[in-house]
Design a protein around this motif. Structure first.
Motif, mmCIF file in Angstrom:
data_model
loop_
_atom_site.group_PDB
_atom_site.id
_atom_site.type_symbol
_atom_site.label_atom_id
_atom_site.label_comp_id
_atom_site.label_asym_id
_atom_site.label_seq_id
_atom_site.Cartn_x
_atom_site.Cartn_y
_atom_site.Cartn_z
ATOM 1 N N LYS A 68 61.534 53.909 -1.124
ATOM 2 C CA LYS A 68 61.496 52.493 -1.461
ATOM 3 C C LYS A 68 61.660 51.629 -0.219
ATOM 4 C CE LYS A 68 61.171 52.655 -6.000
ATOM 5 N NZ LYS A 68 60.054 52.010 -6.753
ATOM 6 N N ALA A 69 62.404 52.134 0.763
ATOM 7 C CA ALA A 69 62.610 51.400 2.007
ATOM 8 C C ALA A 69 62.921 52.396 3.113
ATOM 9 C CB ALA A 69 63.753 50.393 1.868
ATOM 10 N N ALA A 70 62.533 52.040 4.326
ATOM 11 C CA ALA A 70 62.822 52.839 5.518
ATOM 12 C C ALA A 70 63.058 51.887 6.672
ATOM 13 C CB ALA A 70 61.679 53.799 5.832
ATOM 14 N N SER A 71 63.989 52.211 7.555
ATOM 15 C CA SER A 71 64.290 51.299 8.662
ATOM 16 C C SER A 71 63.916 51.922 10.001
ATOM 17 C CB SER A 71 65.762 50.886 8.648
ATOM 18 O OG SER A 71 66.599 51.951 9.029
ATOM 19 N N LEU A 72 63.770 51.042 10.963
ATOM 20 C CA LEU A 72 63.271 51.403 12.291
ATOM 21 C C LEU A 72 64.444 51.553 13.254
ATOM 22 C CD1 LEU A 72 60.478 51.778 13.585
ATOM 23 C CD2 LEU A 72 60.464 49.326 14.084
ATOM 24 N N ASN A 73 64.323 52.503 14.179
ATOM 25 C CA ASN A 73 65.319 52.722 15.223
ATOM 26 C C ASN A 73 64.630 52.823 16.578
ATOM 27 O OD1 ASN A 73 68.005 53.292 13.749
ATOM 28 N ND2 ASN A 73 66.553 54.605 12.667
ATOM 29 N N HIS A 74 65.407 52.636 17.642
ATOM 30 C CA HIS A 74 64.840 52.836 18.974
ATOM 31 C C HIS A 74 64.382 54.286 19.166
ATOM 32 C CE1 HIS A 74 66.556 48.889 20.085
ATOM 33 N NE2 HIS A 74 65.580 48.902 20.959
ATOM 34 N N HIS A 75 64.963 55.201 18.393
ATOM 35 C CA HIS A 75 64.510 56.594 18.429
ATOM 36 C C HIS A 75 63.011 56.678 18.176
ATOM 37 C CE1 HIS A 75 63.826 60.654 16.763
ATOM 38 N NE2 HIS A 75 64.831 61.027 17.530
ATOM 39 N N CYS A 79 69.263 51.252 5.968
ATOM 40 C CA CYS A 79 69.779 50.963 7.315
ATOM 41 C C CYS A 79 70.894 51.907 7.753
ATOM 42 C CB CYS A 79 70.323 49.534 7.369
ATOM 43 S SG CYS A 79 69.093 48.239 7.173
ATOM 44 N N LEU A 80 71.424 52.716 6.840
ATOM 45 C CA LEU A 80 72.684 53.411 7.103
ATOM 46 C C LEU A 80 72.589 54.726 7.872
ATOM 47 C CD1 LEU A 80 74.561 52.858 3.713
ATOM 48 C CD2 LEU A 80 74.456 51.384 5.735
ATOM 49 N N PRO A 81 71.565 55.584 7.677
ATOM 50 C CA PRO A 81 71.690 56.967 8.151
ATOM 51 C C PRO A 81 71.772 57.185 9.652
ATOM 52 C CG PRO A 81 70.082 56.829 6.379
ATOM 53 C CD PRO A 81 70.405 55.429 6.782
ATOM 54 N N THR A 82 71.354 56.245 10.490
ATOM 55 C CA THR A 82 71.416 56.484 11.934
ATOM 56 C C THR A 82 72.459 55.594 12.596
ATOM 57 O OG1 THR A 82 69.138 57.298 12.045
ATOM 58 C CG2 THR A 82 70.091 56.508 14.089
ATOM 59 N N ALA A 83 72.158 54.319 12.840
ATOM 60 C CA ALA A 83 73.066 53.452 13.591
ATOM 61 C C ALA A 83 74.402 53.262 12.885
ATOM 62 C CB ALA A 83 72.396 52.107 13.844
ATOM 63 N N TRP A 84 74.368 52.980 11.587
ATOM 64 C CA TRP A 84 75.618 52.707 10.882
ATOM 65 C C TRP A 84 76.447 53.966 10.711
ATOM 66 C CZ3 TRP A 84 77.846 48.215 8.606
ATOM 67 C CH2 TRP A 84 77.226 47.034 9.017
ATOM 68 N N VAL A 127 61.970 42.206 7.073
ATOM 69 C CA VAL A 127 61.480 43.137 6.057
ATOM 70 C C VAL A 127 59.966 42.989 5.969
ATOM 71 C CG1 VAL A 127 61.546 43.831 3.638
ATOM 72 C CG2 VAL A 127 63.635 42.999 4.753
ATOM 73 N N LEU A 128 59.253 44.096 6.120
ATOM 74 C CA LEU A 128 57.789 44.103 6.103
ATOM 75 C C LEU A 128 57.297 45.241 5.219
ATOM 76 C CD1 LEU A 128 57.142 43.785 9.953
ATOM 77 C CD2 LEU A 128 56.655 41.997 8.265
ATOM 78 N N PRO A 129 56.134 45.100 4.613
ATOM 79 C CA PRO A 129 55.529 46.260 3.958
ATOM 80 C C PRO A 129 55.116 47.276 5.014
ATOM 81 C CG PRO A 129 53.997 44.428 3.989
ATOM 82 C CD PRO A 129 55.288 43.885 4.491
ATOM 83 N N GLY A 170 69.769 42.717 14.172
ATOM 84 C CA GLY A 170 69.832 43.492 12.944
ATOM 85 C C GLY A 170 68.649 44.438 12.854
ATOM 86 N N LYS A 171 68.423 44.949 11.663
ATOM 87 C CA LYS A 171 67.458 46.017 11.459
ATOM 88 C C LYS A 171 66.097 45.500 11.025
ATOM 89 C CE LYS A 171 68.464 49.959 11.243
ATOM 90 N NZ LYS A 171 68.339 51.017 12.282
ATOM 91 N N VAL A 172 65.058 46.247 11.415
ATOM 92 C CA VAL A 172 63.699 46.051 10.899
ATOM 93 C C VAL A 172 63.497 47.086 9.799
ATOM 94 C CG1 VAL A 172 61.243 46.161 11.425
ATOM 95 C CG2 VAL A 172 62.841 45.179 13.095
ATOM 96 N N VAL A 173 63.098 46.614 8.607
ATOM 97 C CA VAL A 173 62.977 47.483 7.436
ATOM 98 C C VAL A 173 61.576 47.382 6.880
ATOM 99 C CG1 VAL A 173 63.854 48.005 5.127
ATOM 100 C CG2 VAL A 173 65.428 47.189 6.900
ATOM 101 N N PHE A 174 61.019 48.535 6.504
ATOM 102 C CA PHE A 174 59.703 48.595 5.837
ATOM 103 C C PHE A 174 59.909 48.977 4.393
ATOM 104 C CE2 PHE A 174 58.628 50.104 10.268
ATOM 105 C CZ PHE A 174 58.167 48.869 10.696
#
Length: 322
Positions: A38-45, A135-140, A296-298, A316-320
């Motif tokens: 339903k959602a996925a967030s972006l990391n510098h990784h 947003c939680l699994p990496t940075a947070w 937040v972007l598709p 903050g986070k970029v979320v798709f």
């Protein structure tokens, strides 16, 4: 299925290596589970992966993305834990020398679907939105482990967060404040210092500034550029918890005399466990803290999100979303 992926890496122009297009839907091996995201967030990784760091050509094509949340095949709302350990490993998965993150050995979460071991599914609390959960699994999670597992920081103590502009640093400030910790932060940038206070830091200082008093623990993500200041900022018996070294891994002065004379502790920290991710999600519910989301972007517009992150123009986070 739609996915953001890489078929060739480019160290000089990483965004040119990004593709957003159809990929085959994954098969589900025994013991693994499909998550319809339903959602996925972006990391510098993800930007480093486009450069080829930790992603050799023989593993391509690779779908990017470590962080996601969605529905499993039984309709359960879940958060995807990004650390995948060897099937024979027992105990803390962050200590497994053969561990990997999603999008390193296994296809990542910037897609309609992702498959992970069933043990990597964490129930999503109903009180978190899909975007927040993603947003939680990496940075947070990294920040949570640094503070409460490795640093063993307690309410009423004072910590210093070096480099207040990064995603882990932002999470450290918010989580520390929610736990009753006095949080100080540093940054070279005045705007980032201002935002750190807005996020919950009690005070923000220029990088390298003399502090009003020494602190109980330093959360270190910067590395060489701030190392000496971190060591000098600690009380006797204090701890530096380090999860990265964005400015370099070899400080000019390691301050070894000060470390042994003051009996300081230097603790490495990498990501977190599935159990810690579950506790983090529940802590957000009880504390009211939420990840700050910049955009937040598709998923169809993933390139815009990558460009924004690469420019540094995010708080903050970029979320798709799907």
């Amino acid at each position: 299925m739609l996915a953001a992926f890489v078929t060739r890496t480019d160290a000089d122009d990483p965004l040119s290596a990004l593709q957003v297009a159809e990929r085959p839907a994954p098969d589900v091996p025994e013991g693994w589970a499909r998550v319809r995201l339903k959602a996925a967030s972006l990391n510098h990784h993800d930007l480093w992966s486009l450069r080829g760091v930790g992603l050799p050509d023989e593993r391509l094509p690779m779908i990017l993305g470590c962080d996601g949340a969605g529905l499993d095949d039984d309709g359960n709302e879940v958060i995807v834990h990004a650390v995948i350990s060897d099937p024979d490993w027992k105990g803390d998965e962050t200590l497994d020398p053969r561990r990997s993150l999603l999008s390193e050995l296994h296809q990542g979460a910037l897609a309609d679907e992702v498959i992970v071991p069933k043990s990597n599914l964490v129930p999503k609390p109903a009180g978190l939105s899909w975007e927040e959960a993603a947003c939680l699994p990496t940075a947070w999670l990294t920040a949570y482990r640094m503070l409460f597992t490795q640093g063993q920081v307690l309410p009423g103590q004072t910590i210093l967060v070096q480099g207040a502009g990064g995603g882990v640093a932002t999470a450290l400030i918010a989580l520390g404040r929610a736990a009753g910790v006095r949080v100080w932060a540093t940054s070279r940038d005045e705007g980032k210092r201002t935002r750190a206070v807005q996020l919950g830091a009690d005070r923000a200082f220029e990088s390298g500034a003399r502090l009003p008093e020494r602190v109980d623990a330093v959360m270190e993500t910067v590395g060489a550029a701030t190392w000496s200041h971190s060591v000098k900022s600690l009380k006797s018996g204090g701890a530096i918890v380090i999860c990265g070294a964005t400015s370099g891994a070899a400080p000019k002065n390691a301050e070894l005399n000060r470390i042994f004379f003051l009996q300081l502790r230097v603790l490495g920290s990498t990501m977190g466990t599935r159990e810690e991710l579950g506790r983090l999600a529940n802590f957000l519910l009880t504390s009211g803290v939420r990840p700050r989301i910049d955009t937040v972007l598709p998923l169809e517009r993933a390139r815009e999100g990558f460009e924004k992150l690469a420019s540094g123009d995010v708080v903050g986070k970029v979320v798709f979303t799907r």
